[in-house]
Motif scaffolding. Structure first.
Motif, PDB file in Angstrom:
ATOM      1  N   ALA A 170      37.550  46.363  26.035  1.00  0.00           N
ATOM      2  CA  ALA A 170      37.585  46.398  27.495  1.00  0.00           C
ATOM      3  C   ALA A 170      38.345  45.198  28.046  1.00  0.00           C
ATOM      4  O   ALA A 170      39.053  45.299  29.045  1.00  0.00           O
ATOM      5  CB  ALA A 170      36.159  46.417  28.054  1.00  0.00           C
ATOM      6  N   LEU A 171      38.193  44.065  27.386  1.00  0.00           N
ATOM      7  CA  LEU A 171      38.916  42.870  27.822  1.00  0.00           C
ATOM      8  C   LEU A 171      40.416  43.060  27.672  1.00  0.00           C
ATOM      9  O   LEU A 171      41.200  42.633  28.509  1.00  0.00           O
ATOM     10  CB  LEU A 171      38.485  41.657  26.994  1.00  0.00           C
ATOM     11  CG  LEU A 171      37.180  40.991  27.402  1.00  0.00           C
ATOM     12  CD1 LEU A 171      36.816  39.908  26.405  1.00  0.00           C
ATOM     13  CD2 LEU A 171      37.313  40.402  28.777  1.00  0.00           C
TER      14      LEU A 171
ATOM     15  N   SER B  89      42.054  44.849  30.471  1.00  0.00           N
ATOM     16  CA  SER B  89      42.050  44.215  31.786  1.00  0.00           C
ATOM     17  C   SER B  89      42.968  43.006  31.769  1.00  0.00           C
ATOM     18  O   SER B  89      42.786  42.074  30.995  1.00  0.00           O
ATOM     19  CB  SER B  89      40.617  43.798  32.137  1.00  0.00           C
ATOM     20  OG  SER B  89      40.638  42.778  33.087  1.00  0.00           O
TER      21      SER B  89
ATOM     22  N   ALA C 166      41.582  39.567  32.247  1.00  0.00           N
ATOM     23  CA  ALA C 166      40.730  39.095  31.168  1.00  0.00           C
ATOM     24  C   ALA C 166      41.518  38.784  29.906  1.00  0.00           C
ATOM     25  O   ALA C 166      40.955  38.509  28.872  1.00  0.00           O
ATOM     26  CB  ALA C 166      39.669  40.154  30.875  1.00  0.00           C
TER      27      ALA C 166
END
Lengths: 181, 251
Positions: free
Chosen positions: A116-117, A120, A123
């Motif tokens: 998920a990082l 993004s 991130a």
């Protein structure tokens, strides 16, 4: 990430001026997300709602201490919620109530934090720095940050001695500090 | 003890943010950070840099009643306007109950405070008068809640312009102001029409009043100078009354 112009810092500054409409906008914008952050730590929907309740009172009370020069408003809000959630679980002395079966059942819920990082953009730095850590040490950091586990719980979860976990945390933090700075 | 070496301070700040310190040490770090700007900065570093880790957390559906609870707690924290108001005569108390019912205040706070802060006053030049649609003669209330007679006139023109006209002299104390409210929808609750300027006479633009109906309640309360912090009346009622249409036939 969808581009949008919601200005968390400006809303916090409005809260500091006692503009309750700004608090409501923050609530409308983030409550669902913050509820999920809290639930991940406290593991009970009713307690998570209490956490959000208390956290929004904290935000209202402490908005005057927020300084946009120190960082993003959204991260500040997430911190307020996490501290509230951590206070709840520590007060409930979760050490004693630790249930390995429950934690095992929950261990794989949700998307992989690292993946998920990577998705993004904002991130990216954290992703790259976490990715540079050995996998088990990265896991320790995320179990603490996202799941609110204590070092004792993490040791039990990973089947690793407590002393080793403490040493990993220390070395991981020093490595992350250098990498993220 | 809070360490002095930069690395140790970074580790301590990081452990604090991760939630890995025992309660005693966490409280010590919190206290120390209030005076120790360097420690506070190191804590903020971790708070900011680790927050993106929540990118994997999927939002949940909102909890419908949760905002009401938060708003209710904020209101109680502000001192509890209803508790601060002395008992009123029976007839008045019914009005007070309507104003005081918690259910009335849903979703009002935001709008009302914004209205209080953004009071739009029309230019003083008198435009052609629009015919009066409603008058509300507000009765004064003293500190004990006893009626003190007609004290304020609210006039609502056909175009929705609201005029506020004091019939008595009212001097709010230092740091205080008069705030005008109206109630047309029990479900929505009182809506602020704004903080009144010194003297209390003001003409409000038509947009200020969404709805106007016979029997609509108007109220003036004593509030902090910037207006009610909670978006609902927090101070005692100084004047209260209902809108009435003038007689249809001229005399």
């Amino acid at each position: 990430m969808i581009m949008d112009r919601f200005d968390h810092a400006a809303e916090l500054e409005a809260c500091a001026r006692r503009d309750i409409a700004a608090l409501r906008r923050l609530y409308d914008r983030e409550a669902g997300f913050l509820l999920a952050v809290a639930l991940r730590i406290v593991r009970r929907a009713d307690v998570a709602a209490d956490v959000i309740h208390d956290a929004f009172l904290d935000i209202w009370e402490r908005a005057g201490t927020y300084d946009r020069a120190r960082g993003e408003g959204r991260a500040w809000i997430i911190s307020v919620v996490r501290y509230r959630a951590l206070k709840h679980v520590r007060r409930a002395s979760r050490e004693a109530a630790y249930d390995p079966a429950l934690h095992e059942a929950l261990r794989d819920d949700g998307p992989d934090p690292l993946a998920a990082l990577a998705a993004s953009q904002e991130a990216r730095a954290l992703h790259d720095c976490l990715a540079a850590l050995p996998a088990e040490r990265r896991r320790v950091i995320l179990l603490a940050y996202l799941d609110g586990l204590s070092q004792t719980e993490i040791a039990a979860r990973l089947g690793t001695p407590l002393g080793t976990i403490k040493a990993w945390v220390r070395r991981s933090l020093l490595a992350l500090k250098g990498c993220l700075s | 003890m809070i360490p002095t070496s930069p690395d140790e301070r970074d580790v301590l700040a990081g452990e604090y943010v991760l939630g890995l310190l025992d309660a005693g040490l966490a409280a010590e770090v919190e206290r120390a950070a209030q005076d120790d700007a360097d420690l506070a900065r190191r804590i903020a570093f971790w708070e900011q840099r680790l927050a993106p880790a929540t990118a994997s957390v999927a939002p949940l559906p909102g909890d419908a009643g949760l905002w009401d609870r938060i708003a209710g707690s904020l209101h109680r924290g502000a001192g509890g306007p209803l508790a601060a108001v002395p008992a009123l005569p029976r007839r008045t108390r019914r009005v007070r109950d309507a104003w005081g019912s918690v259910r009335l205040w849903r979703a009002v706070a935001a709008v009302a405070t914004a209205a209080a802060l953004a009071l739009a006053i029309l230019p003083p030049r008198p435009p052609p008068e629009s015919a009066t649609r409603f008058f509300a003669l507000l009765q004064g209330r003293d500190a004990s809640g006893a009626e003190t007679g007609p004290g304020w006139l609210i006039q609502v023109a056909r175009d929705g312009t609201v005029r506020s006209l004091p019939l008595t002299e009212v001097e709010p104390g230092s740091g205080q102001a008069l705030q005008l409210w109206t109630l047309w929808d029990q479900a929505r609750g009182p809506v602020s029409l704004g903080v009144l300027p010194p003297g209390g006479a003001v003409r409000l633009s038509p947009e200020r009043l969404d709805v106007i109906a016979s029997g609509q309640l108007f109220e003036i309360t004593l509030e902090p100078a910037a207006g009610s912090p909670t978006g609902r009346p927090t101070g005692r009622i100084l004047f209260i009354g209902r809108a009435r249409a003038p007689a249809p036939q001229p005399l």
